[in-house]
Design a protein around this motif. Structure first.
Motif, PDB file in Angstrom:
ATOM      1  N   ILE A 118       0.853  -1.178   0.000  1.00  8.77           N
ATOM      2  CA  ILE A 118       0.000   0.000   0.000  1.00  8.77           C
ATOM      3  C   ILE A 118       0.890   1.229   0.000  1.00  8.77           C
ATOM      4  CG2 ILE A 118      -1.723   1.331   1.281  1.00  8.77           C
ATOM      5  CD1 ILE A 118      -2.834  -1.290   2.326  1.00  8.77           C
ATOM      6  N   ARG A 119       0.680   2.092  -0.948  1.00  9.72           N
ATOM      7  CA  ARG A 119       1.402   3.355  -1.034  1.00  9.72           C
ATOM      8  C   ARG A 119       0.388   4.481  -1.213  1.00  9.72           C
ATOM      9  NH1 ARG A 119       6.798   3.656  -2.489  1.00  9.72           N
ATOM     10  NH2 ARG A 119       7.969   2.059  -1.347  1.00  9.72           N
ATOM     11  N   GLU A 120       0.445   5.464  -0.315  1.00  4.45           N
ATOM     12  CA  GLU A 120      -0.455   6.619  -0.376  1.00  4.45           C
ATOM     13  C   GLU A 120      -1.908   6.160  -0.469  1.00  4.45           C
ATOM     14  OE1 GLU A 120       0.900   8.919  -3.659  1.00  4.45           O
ATOM     15  OE2 GLU A 120       2.755   9.556  -2.653  1.00  4.45           O
ATOM     16  N   SER A 121      -2.253   5.196   0.394  1.00  2.00           N
ATOM     17  CA  SER A 121      -3.620   4.649   0.516  1.00  2.00           C
ATOM     18  C   SER A 121      -4.078   3.932  -0.746  1.00  2.00           C
ATOM     19  CB  SER A 121      -4.613   5.770   0.864  1.00  2.00           C
ATOM     20  OG  SER A 121      -4.246   6.390   2.078  1.00  2.00           O
ATOM     21  N   ARG A 122      -3.138   3.490  -1.579  1.00  3.01           N
ATOM     22  CA  ARG A 122      -3.490   2.803  -2.818  1.00  3.01           C
ATOM     23  C   ARG A 122      -2.745   1.479  -2.881  1.00  3.01           C
ATOM     24  NH1 ARG A 122      -1.628   3.061  -8.322  1.00  3.01           N
ATOM     25  NH2 ARG A 122       0.017   4.490  -7.627  1.00  3.01           N
ATOM     26  N   LEU A 123      -3.459   0.425  -3.268  1.00  2.24           N
ATOM     27  CA  LEU A 123      -2.848  -0.886  -3.408  1.00  2.24           C
ATOM     28  C   LEU A 123      -2.007  -0.917  -4.679  1.00  2.24           C
ATOM     29  CD1 LEU A 123      -2.868  -3.710  -2.003  1.00  2.24           C
ATOM     30  CD2 LEU A 123      -4.573  -4.384  -3.687  1.00  2.24           C
TER      31      LEU A 123
END
Length: 325
Positions: free
Chosen positions: A178-183
């Motif tokens: 998860i990066r910046e609330s994105r999978l």
């Protein structure tokens, strides 16, 4: 509880087991049931060749650190914390191993093929703040898969007291973070080569070498690759042994790529001399003869590459005397 069944043929062994596990928690969480299935066959083709095929299916809980309620550090710059939940993985694992052994000619070959496929009910999120890597276990499910091959070849020469071997492995992994609330899905590749040899020209001396060359590279998102980096180490050792006197010297060379066009190098040299008298043993040990003080190395994560620096104990001279009373 693990019910199991095993059958033996003349050259084939078959094993089947059904591990069943129940996990109880001290709080108000429900009991967790973890079923599984494992089978394995071992086939002896002839005197020299053996083969083994195994498969495992099951649901498992990850390590106990997933239940820590407070954040914790694994090293000085890496911290972990967990959301409340039960980390579980539904996993399939397949392995095929073949072995060839010719004892008379001192020739040995092994090869392992591994493939796995998993459904994981959580995903790790990485956040970098103040040069600290923080990993947070989020209960967002994702899919993982991997395959790899590992082979070892060794040959001995009894007449000249020499042994040579080489190990090679390649691993490919697909997962997500998860990066910046994105999978963010990614793939990660690792290539490792390990040559080695040892030779004893006389009964009193031995020369040995061990090396490791490793390359890692990855891609993420819409096939966006990160540059691959080489890390390697080479160690050579010399031993001289007499009835009352032993001498050993070793040199270890490191080369790490910080960036594709920039690498750092380091050479360690150590020496140990031991003299054994009737009841007294004297030993002189010289460590880090070249007096290196620090070293930078590269840490390669699937979605990030960073370099770190460590302090090294400077040149050290030790003299020991041991007496037997």
């Amino acid at each position: 509880v693990t019910p199991a069944y095993e059958y033996l043929f003349s050259s084939l062994k078959f094993n089947l087991s059904v591990p069943l596990q129940t996990v109880l928690f001290p709080d108000d969480r429900e009991m967790l049931f973890l079923p599984g299935l494992t089978f394995r066959t071992d086939y002896k083709i002839n005197y020299a060749w053996n083969a083994r095929l195994s498969a495992r299916y099951g649901k498992e809980i990850n390590d106990i650190t997933a239940f820590y309620r407070q954040s914790y550090f694994t090293d000085y710059r890496t911290a972990f914390e967990n959301e409340t939940g039960i980390p579980a993985t539904d996993k399939q694992l397949y392995t095929l191993r073949t072995e060839y052994k010719n004892t008379l000619q001192e020739f040995f070959v092994t090869a392992d093929l591994v493939a796995s496929d998993s459904r994981v009910n959580y995903t790790l999120e990485q956040i970098v703040t103040d040069n600290i890597f923080r990993w947070i276990r989020r209960y967002t499910p994702h899919h993982e898969s991997s395959y790899g091959i590992n082979t070892v070849i060794s040959k001995g020469f009894f007449d000249i007291n020499t042994k040579m071997s080489a190990e090679a492995s390649y691993w490919y992994n697909q997962s997500a973070q998860i990066r910046e609330s994105r999978l963010l899905p990614f793939s990660f590749r690792t290539l490792i080569l390990k040559p080695s040899f040892s030779i004893s020209p006389t009964h009193q001396t031995e020369v040995a070498y061990n090396g490791e060359l490793q390359r890692q590279w990855s891609s993420f998102g819409d096939n966006m690759p990160l540059s691959g980096l080489w890390n390697m180490s080479h160690k050579a050792s010399f031993y001289y042994m007499r009835q009352r006197f032993d001498l050993s010297a070793s040199g270890e060379y490191f080369r790490n790529e910080i960036a594709p066009d920039h690498a750092v190098n380091l050479l360690f040299v150590d020496l140990v001399a031991t003299c054994k008298l009737h009841r007294v043993t004297m030993q002189l040990q010289l460590n880090n003869l070249l007096n290196h003080r620090d070293y930078r190395y590269t840490v390669y994560h699937p979605l990030s590459v960073y370099s770190s620096q460590i302090g090294i104990r400077p040149r050290e001279i030790l003299f020991r005397v041991t007496m037997d009373l």
